[in-house]
Design an enzyme around this catalytic site. Structure first.
Site, PDB file in Angstrom:
ATOM      1  N   SER A   1      28.906   9.557 -26.885  1.00  0.00           N
ATOM      2  CA  SER A   1      30.235   8.986 -26.672  1.00  0.00           C
ATOM      3  C   SER A   1      30.659   9.069 -25.218  1.00  0.00           C
ATOM      4  O   SER A   1      31.659   8.469 -24.832  1.00  0.00           O
ATOM      5  CB  SER A   1      31.271   9.731 -27.527  1.00  0.00           C
ATOM      6  OG  SER A   1      31.322  11.099 -27.169  1.00  0.00           O
TER       7      SER A   1
ATOM      8  N   HIS B   1      27.282   3.746 -30.901  1.00  0.00           N
ATOM      9  CA  HIS B   1      28.338   4.758 -30.925  1.00  0.00           C
ATOM     10  C   HIS B   1      29.249   4.586 -32.129  1.00  0.00           C
ATOM     11  O   HIS B   1      30.024   3.637 -32.204  1.00  0.00           O
ATOM     12  CB  HIS B   1      29.162   4.697 -29.629  1.00  0.00           C
ATOM     13  CG  HIS B   1      30.270   5.701 -29.589  1.00  0.00           C
ATOM     14  ND1 HIS B   1      31.490   5.434 -29.034  1.00  0.00           N
ATOM     15  CD2 HIS B   1      30.332   6.978 -30.063  1.00  0.00           C
ATOM     16  CE1 HIS B   1      32.275   6.501 -29.161  1.00  0.00           C
ATOM     17  NE2 HIS B   1      31.591   7.447 -29.779  1.00  0.00           N
TER      18      HIS B   1
ATOM     19  N   GLU C   1      30.290   0.766 -31.443  1.00  0.00           N
ATOM     20  CA  GLU C   1      30.040   0.190 -30.125  1.00  0.00           C
ATOM     21  C   GLU C   1      28.533   0.135 -29.864  1.00  0.00           C
ATOM     22  O   GLU C   1      27.846   1.139 -30.009  1.00  0.00           O
ATOM     23  CB  GLU C   1      30.716   1.022 -29.040  1.00  0.00           C
ATOM     24  CG  GLU C   1      32.231   0.994 -29.112  1.00  0.00           C
ATOM     25  CD  GLU C   1      32.885   1.894 -28.096  1.00  0.00           C
ATOM     26  OE1 GLU C   1      33.876   1.478 -27.479  1.00  0.00           O
ATOM     27  OE2 GLU C   1      32.403   3.047 -27.914  1.00  0.00           O
TER      28      GLU C   1
ATOM     29  N   ASN D   1      36.654   4.870 -25.482  1.00  0.00           N
ATOM     30  CA  ASN D   1      36.957   6.097 -24.747  1.00  0.00           C
ATOM     31  C   ASN D   1      37.331   5.835 -23.297  1.00  0.00           C
ATOM     32  O   ASN D   1      38.095   6.604 -22.702  1.00  0.00           O
ATOM     33  CB  ASN D   1      35.776   7.070 -24.823  1.00  0.00           C
ATOM     34  CG  ASN D   1      35.698   7.769 -26.160  1.00  0.00           C
ATOM     35  OD1 ASN D   1      36.705   7.908 -26.852  1.00  0.00           O
ATOM     36  ND2 ASN D   1      34.511   8.207 -26.547  1.00  0.00           N
TER      37      ASN D   1
END
Length: 318
Positions: free
Chosen positions: A152, A173, A185, A223
């Protein structure tokens, strides 16, 4: 445009995207899955694969049989709860669905035909590098094998440095809890073949999740946007601009977010956010992440959020 109309429009867009890509036919559709690491993420990925029943084999690998046994219990209990709440539709019992997953301390899938290997071990760069070096030697002769990391925060270009088959590598991800968080992702490096991306996209659709693609940037999409947002919320708290309760209320009622930033920090885990933030600082100094002494102190005290029973909020039920 009202928020309800906007949400309905976005949901329709996602459904159309899923419908479009589910009609595509990648060169190598994933038939067998090998997952390394039986923690929350690895077991969640295995559970999502087992729920659909679309794969010839699913192997969950860990170096510890004790951890594998815990994962099996966790998966069975999760399946039973989701079935009871009618959030999944499975044939047979939770135990029968969980039995589709082969637990193994040996790094060996049931079959290596059109194999997807997903690394889901802790965010330790040296550990991930060693794993992909070993995988390269063990599975590198099979051109249909796809190598994926569930990182991540760590750049893929650092993780696959010792992988000879870089064109067959990408990030996949997932978000925790995997069975409920539908986004995945797909992050590609400059070497990743498009056919690999296509196969991964189809795999994500096959487990009833929604894929998005991006480049190998620290934090990918979610993120990279989320961490600066949380960092600014923490900075506001440190400056005394507002209480964390009022900041949460403002973002929920003013911006339509389902959770405020501090509720989300508690949900994700304060230690997890701190680790990701430190990784960003090391790998991409262009992001403005000043750090929060209050967050660091909470982590030091073991107040990690929901999972520990206390973070910014208290969770006595834990």
């Amino acid at each position: 445009m009202s928020l309800n109309v906007l949400l309905k429009s976005n949901f329709t867009l996602i459904k159309n995207q899923v419908r479009f890509f589910s009609q595509s036919s990648p060169l190598n559709r994933v038939e067998n899955v090998l997952i390394l690491g039986s923690g929350l993420m690895g077991s969640g990925i295995a559970q999502s694969c087992a729920t659909t029943g679309k794969f010839d084999s699913i192997t969950l690998h860990d170096v510890s049989q004790e951890q594998l046994n815990k994962a099996q219990t966790r998966i069975t209990q999760s399946l039973a709860k989701l079935k009871e709440k009618k959030r999944i539709n499975i044939d047979g019992t939770a135990e029968q669905t969980a039995a589709r997953i082969t637990l193994s301390t040996d790094l060996k899938p049931v079959s290596d035909k059109n194999l997807l290997i997903i690394e889901a071990v802790p965010e330790i760069l040296e550990l991930k590098q060693k794993i992909f070096k070993d995988l390269s030697q063990k599975f590198g002769d099979n051109p249909s094998t796809i190598f994926a990391t569930n990182t991540s925060s760590l750049p893929c270009k650092f993780i696959n440095v010792d992988l000879a088959q870089k064109e067959q590598f990408a990030a996949l991800h997932f978000f925790n809890p995997v069975p409920l968080m539908k986004l995945v992702e797909i992050a590609k490096t400059i070497e990743t073949k498009q056919t690999v991306v296509d196969s991964l996209r189809q795999f994500v659709l096959d487990i009833d999740h929604v894929p998005v693609e991006c480049k190998d940037n620290p934090g990918f999409i979610v993120n990279r946007l989320l961490c600066p947002y949380m960092a600014e919320a923490l900075a506001m708290l440190e400056r005394g601009d507002a209480s964390f309760q009022d900041i949460d209320t403002a973002m929920k009622l003013g911006a339509g977010y389902p959770m405020g930033p501090f509720e989300l920090l508690d949900y994700v885990g304060l230690d997890t956010h701190l680790f990701v933030e430190e990784s960003f600082k090391a790998n991409d100094p262009s992001l403005n992440l000043p750090g929060s002494p209050r967050l660091a102190e909470l982590v030091k005290q073991g107040h990690l959020g929901r999972k520990s029973g206390k973070g910014f909020y208290d969770y006595p039920e834990n």
